[in-house]
Design a protein around this motif. Sequence first.
Motif, short mmCIF file in Angstrom:
data_model
loop_
_atom_site.label_atom_id
_atom_site.label_comp_id
_atom_site.label_asym_id
_atom_site.label_seq_id
_atom_site.Cartn_x
_atom_site.Cartn_y
_atom_site.Cartn_z
N ILE A 1 -41.38 -0.01 3.31
CA ILE A 1 -42.61 0.49 3.92
C ILE A 1 -43.35 1.38 2.92
O ILE A 1 -44.57 1.39 2.87
CB ILE A 1 -42.28 1.19 5.25
N MET A 2 -42.59 2.11 2.11
CA MET A 2 -43.21 2.89 1.04
C MET A 2 -43.00 2.18 -0.28
O MET A 2 -41.91 1.64 -0.53
CB MET A 2 -42.54 4.26 0.94
N ASN A 3 -44.02 2.20 -1.14
CA ASN A 3 -43.85 1.52 -2.42
C ASN A 3 -43.01 2.38 -3.38
O ASN A 3 -42.68 3.53 -3.07
CB ASN A 3 -45.21 1.13 -3.02
N ILE A 4 -42.67 1.81 -4.51
CA ILE A 4 -41.77 2.47 -5.47
C ILE A 4 -42.26 3.85 -5.89
O ILE A 4 -41.48 4.78 -6.05
CB ILE A 4 -41.52 1.56 -6.71
N HIS A 5 -43.58 4.03 -6.03
CA HIS A 5 -44.12 5.33 -6.46
C HIS A 5 -43.92 6.37 -5.37
O HIS A 5 -43.57 7.52 -5.65
CB HIS A 5 -45.61 5.21 -6.78
N GLU A 6 -44.16 5.96 -4.14
CA GLU A 6 -44.00 6.89 -3.02
C GLU A 6 -42.53 7.26 -2.83
O GLU A 6 -42.19 8.40 -2.55
CB GLU A 6 -44.56 6.25 -1.75
N ARG A 7 -41.67 6.26 -3.00
CA ARG A 7 -40.23 6.52 -2.83
C ARG A 7 -39.71 7.43 -3.93
O ARG A 7 -38.86 8.28 -3.68
CB ARG A 7 -39.46 5.19 -2.79
N THR A 8 -40.26 7.29 -5.14
CA THR A 8 -39.85 8.15 -6.26
C THR A 8 -40.09 9.62 -5.92
O THR A 8 -39.20 10.47 -6.07
CB THR A 8 -40.62 7.77 -7.55
N LEU A 9 -41.30 9.94 -5.47
CA LEU A 9 -41.61 11.34 -5.16
C LEU A 9 -40.77 11.85 -3.99
O LEU A 9 -40.29 12.99 -4.02
CB LEU A 9 -43.10 11.50 -4.83
N SER A 10 -40.60 11.01 -2.98
CA SER A 10 -39.82 11.44 -1.80
C SER A 10 -38.40 11.83 -2.19
O SER A 10 -37.87 12.84 -1.73
CB SER A 10 -39.77 10.32 -0.76
#
Length: 347
Positions: A230-239
């Motif tokens: 649901i979240m892309n790789i960039h969003e998952r990285t920050l999370s």
Amino acid sequence: YGHSNQLRQARAMGDYLIVGVHTDEEIAKHKGPPVFTQEERYKMVQAIKWVDEIAPGAPYVTTLETLDKYSCDFCVHGDDITLTIDGKDTYEEVKTAGRYRECKRTQGVSTTDLVGRMLLMTKAHHSNIDEDLDYRKHTDNFGKGPKGHSPWTGVSQFLQTSQKIIQFASGKEPQPGDTIIYVAGAFDLFHVGHVDFLEKVHQLAEKPYIIVGLHFDQEVNRYKGKNYPIMNIHERTLSVLACRYVSEVVIGAPYAVTADLLDHFRVTLVCHGMTEVVPDKDGSDPYEEPRRRGIFQLVDSGSNLTTDLIVQRIIKNRLEFEARNQKKEAKELAVLEAMRRLEEEKH
């Protein structure tokens, strides 16, 4: 990661950050049904590395009394507005007293947008396909009232920059004596189940240095199916970087944990949760090498929360969420209109 970014900015404005977290009851009254329970939310916020302390059961309207109770000099909020159920600015009292600071809202993400992605169950949001009009159409009307749309509830594109990663990264190299632990996965919609797992992994060593390998979107989609992640790789990285137990992230880690990867990072231990290990494309076990070296360990987080379960909660509450977003939008538009009128009267 939008919330984490707000907390990061707030922490940089002072020396000690206390985060007030509302109860389920307060949220249901002012905003609609919460996705996570208050206990889950307390734990999640506490796991963010910029948070020094949480204030459970914080009132929805921040008063001077609340600030004094926790010996706070000022409170910080994003530059979007929050309104009470009757349309008042929840920060009016502290603003008047000069004990209010503002931080920038994170562009390109909102809870509303993430909920929209979950409800859609389409693959379009993490591919570069603009042709999927069904998704485009839906992003434009998800939780929107019939008239116009509020800049705060709207959907914008998240743009990753190296600066954002630097702000979130710990920048700490492993030290002599550290136990370097590697874990890999999607870590989608980073949630309290992930926190429980990482906390357990963190407890396995005296001086843990945890590296999280994040799989690319296409890889996650291969083993998870539907419209995951649901979240892309960039969003998952920050999370993941925002979590206090994580030292480093490998962006786009290989699915199979190879000898090269283990040697490169000098990995002492490889951990996996109790979820199923899906074989690699060729049918092989992605953990074959760490098992062969005798450094593979299964870790029971004690939590049964999964990304799937969160999506189910959302779908169950779908109608309530849509009603909530339309109400929120209407309130925001009313305030914008009032602000515009005030401006006009000044001139």
